[in-house]
Design a protein around this motif. Structure first.
Motif, PDB file in Angstrom:
ATOM      1  N   UNK A  22       0.829  -1.207   0.000  1.00  0.00           N
ATOM      2  CA  UNK A  22       0.000   0.000   0.000  1.00  0.00           C
ATOM      3  C   UNK A  22       0.862   1.256   0.000  1.00  0.00           C
ATOM      4  N   UNK A  23       1.974   1.212   0.727  1.00  0.00           N
ATOM      5  CA  UNK A  23       2.847   2.387   0.757  1.00  0.00           C
ATOM      6  C   UNK A  23       3.451   2.674  -0.626  1.00  0.00           C
ATOM      7  N   UNK A  24       3.922   1.611  -1.280  1.00  0.00           N
ATOM      8  CA  UNK A  24       4.500   1.796  -2.625  1.00  0.00           C
ATOM      9  C   UNK A  24       3.441   2.304  -3.596  1.00  0.00           C
ATOM     10  N   UNK A  25       2.230   1.755  -3.484  1.00  0.00           N
ATOM     11  CA  UNK A  25       1.145   2.181  -4.376  1.00  0.00           C
ATOM     12  C   UNK A  25       0.811   3.649  -4.180  1.00  0.00           C
ATOM     13  N   UNK A  26       0.643   4.052  -2.924  1.00  0.00           N
ATOM     14  CA  UNK A  26       0.296   5.445  -2.647  1.00  0.00           C
ATOM     15  C   UNK A  26       1.434   6.393  -3.039  1.00  0.00           C
ATOM     16  N   UNK A  27       2.669   5.986  -2.764  1.00  0.00           N
ATOM     17  CA  UNK A  27       3.814   6.833  -3.135  1.00  0.00           C
ATOM     18  C   UNK A  27       3.893   6.993  -4.663  1.00  0.00           C
ATOM     19  N   UNK A  28       3.682   5.891  -5.373  1.00  0.00           N
ATOM     20  CA  UNK A  28       3.713   5.949  -6.839  1.00  0.00           C
ATOM     21  C   UNK A  28       2.610   6.854  -7.372  1.00  0.00           C
ATOM     22  N   UNK A  29       1.427   6.759  -6.761  1.00  0.00           N
ATOM     23  CA  UNK A  29       0.320   7.614  -7.195  1.00  0.00           C
ATOM     24  C   UNK A  29       0.644   9.087  -6.984  1.00  0.00           C
ATOM     25  N   UNK A  30       1.257   9.414  -5.848  1.00  0.00           N
ATOM     26  CA  UNK A  30       1.603  10.811  -5.587  1.00  0.00           C
ATOM     27  C   UNK A  30       2.653  11.325  -6.579  1.00  0.00           C
ATOM     28  N   UNK A  31       3.682  10.530  -6.836  1.00  0.00           N
ATOM     29  CA  UNK A  31       4.711  10.945  -7.803  1.00  0.00           C
ATOM     30  C   UNK A  31       4.096  11.124  -9.189  1.00  0.00           C
ATOM     31  N   UNK A  32       3.227  10.196  -9.560  1.00  0.00           N
ATOM     32  CA  UNK A  32       2.580  10.268 -10.869  1.00  0.00           C
ATOM     33  C   UNK A  32       1.747  11.542 -11.007  1.00  0.00           C
TER      34      UNK A  32
END
Length: 510
Positions: free
Chosen positions: A289-299
């Protein structure tokens, strides 16, 4: 060199004169052995010297003690419809002091004065289609330009012009008034000066307004890009809908269905918040979940950078013109009209470009005609998606007079043919050819040709806007946002009224 004391020298010179050996600077003659000028004037007159003759005479001089011989220059001057002999002393020679040149002017300078000479000039007209008057209108600029240049020649050489208006070949003439192109079929009929200008046929059209082709808030990305972004966030949302309940299950017992529905609603709110770059207070316990949320924010940060940069550039920079080829014109459903002059008609008869054929077929299907005069073609170009193949300088003059600033800024051109130099033409073998060629070079050097060209022709109209514009947001550009906000308010009011009604009905029942 000819010794005039030789028996039969006069007859030989006369035979050579008939064959044109004294006309032009190709042959240089030096005649000596004559006792006195007056005794040989009649013989020299019969040799038909012209203004371009290169003949020198060596005559004895008994009056000058120092000089035994005087050097004269002989040439012809056109008077009363014939060449009259002119003798000009330019120097002397003797065995003691050698050669002395009195007149140090060049041959061109000594003969540039053509006073009392009347030359005939004619206008060159081509008859392809249409009336004679319409074709005269099409070539009026070339005629006016040529007339102004010949006026300069008249001031330099002090001759007069008898101007006619008949097709070339009907009678004798000295030069063509118009500035003309060199054509293979006319090589044996004309001699030409240096180029005094250029002509070019170009394809002109008004570029469609980029600002009006798409909503400004959607323009930064193409439709496919927007769909890809939506699909990616949908995948993120579905993944989080499964991931976050799994985290809750790890913390405690399996949640109830009502709690799962609340979690799903919260996930979609979370996804929308991330898309809008808003913070959240959700607790994440797994690395997935952390990687997913971090990726979404960077995107979303990168997407916003591209989006905002485009919006700013849209407000500051004039949109570029993207249609630059015939293929792109055909793809944008343009038709092609053609100026009714020989140059463009000849080009259409020789070209095999498939996209040019598509443009012509489109024009023929919509209007039933592809040939127009310059003024009609320019007006047709302004009325819609129509391109116009025409002479650039004639079109620029009409565009400057008829088009608005906005239309001038939208003007785009595609050169289909290289620039063709135009020249002043003289009758083949004219004695004035070399004299006028030098004069043409001199007035080109002194920028007089460029000055006269600007009096007759117009350069491409410049756009009032430059590449940078002042930031300006008009109501039509943000109308979609205002409409969306108004629709949201109306829907909210309707829902509020429904909720109030439901609440009132429920209260009465209880």
């Amino acid at each position: 060199m000819v010794d005039m004391n030789c028996h039969g020298a006069g007859g030989i010179l006369h035979a050579l004169s008939v064959r044109g050996y004294f006309n032009g600077e190709r042959y240089s003659w030096f005649l000596f052995g004559m006792r006195a000028l007056e005794e040989n004037r009649e013989l020299l007159q019969r040799l038909n010297f012209t203004v371009s003759s290169n003949v020198h005479l060596l005559l004895p001089n008994g009056t000058d003690v120092e000089a035994n011989y005087t050097i004269h220059e002989a040439y012809g001057h056109w008077r009363a419809q014939s060449w009259q002999l002119c003798i000009l002393p330019i120097g002397s020679w003797n065995g003691t002091s050698g050669l002395k040149i009195w007149d140090k002017r060049s041959l061109y300078q000594r003969r540039m004065n053509l006073s009392e000479t009347e030359l005939s000039g004619v206008s060159e007209h081509f008859f392809v289609s249409g009336t004679e008057e319409s074709l005269k209108n099409e070539t009026s600029e070339a005629f006016s330009y040529g007339t102004r240049l010949w006026d300069v020649f008249m001031k330099v050489h002090k001759f007069s012009i008898k101007q006619g208006d008949m097709p070339v070949g009907t009678e004798s003439f000295d030069f063509i008034v118009d500035a003309v192109e060199i054509k293979q079929e006319n090589i044996n009929s004309f001699d030409y000066t240096a180029a005094v200008g250029s002509a070019q046929s170009v394809l002109l059209f008004l570029h469609p307004d980029v600002d009006s082709t798409r909503n400004p808030f959607l323009r930064p990305f193409s439709t496919c890009t927007w769909l890809a972004i939506a699909a990616l966030f949908l995948v993120f949302g579905l993944f989080l809908c499964k991931l976050l309940p799994f985290e809750r299950e790890l913390e405690r017992n399996r949640p109830q269905p009502e709690e799962l529905r609340r979690n799903e609603n919260g996930v979609w709110v979370l996804v929308v918040g991330i898309f809008c770059q808003q913070g959240f207070i959700e607790k994440t316990n797994t690395y997935a979940s952390r990687i997913t949320l971090f990726t979404m924010f960077v995107f979303t940060v990168l997407i916003y950078q591209f989006y905002l940069t485009h919006i700013v550039s849209f407000l500051l920079v004039v949109p570029p013109k993207t249609i630059k080829t015939l293929k792109q014109l055909a793809a944008n459903d343009y038709g092609l009209a053609v100026e009714n002059v020989p140059e463009t008609i000849e080009f259409l008869n020789t070209t095999e470009d498939e996209y040019l054929a598509v443009l012509l077929e489109k024009q023929l299907a919509s209007a039933g005609n592809v040939y127009y005069d310059a003024a009609d073609g320019i007006a047709l170009m302004a009325s819609g998606k129509n391109a116009f193949l025409c002479d650039a300088q004639r079109a620029y003059k009409l565009i400057r007079a008829l088009y608005t600033d906005e239309q001038r800024c939208a003007l785009q051109e595609i050169p289909l043919m290289p620039k063709t130099p135009v020249h002043l033409a003289m009758a083949k073998g004219s004695p004035m050819t070399e004299l006028f060629r030098i004069t043409a070079q001199r007035i080109i050097e002194y920028s007089m040709v460029e000055y006269e060209r600007k009096q007759c022709y117009t350069d491409q109209p410049r756009c009032a806007d430059n590449e940078v514009k002042m930031p300006e947001v008009n109501l039509d550009q943000v109308s979609s946002v205002l409409v969306m906000q108004l629709a949201a308010i109306i829907v909210s009011v309707v829902i509020l009224l429904v909720e109030i009604g439901v609440q009132m009905v429920s209260a009465r029942r209880h």
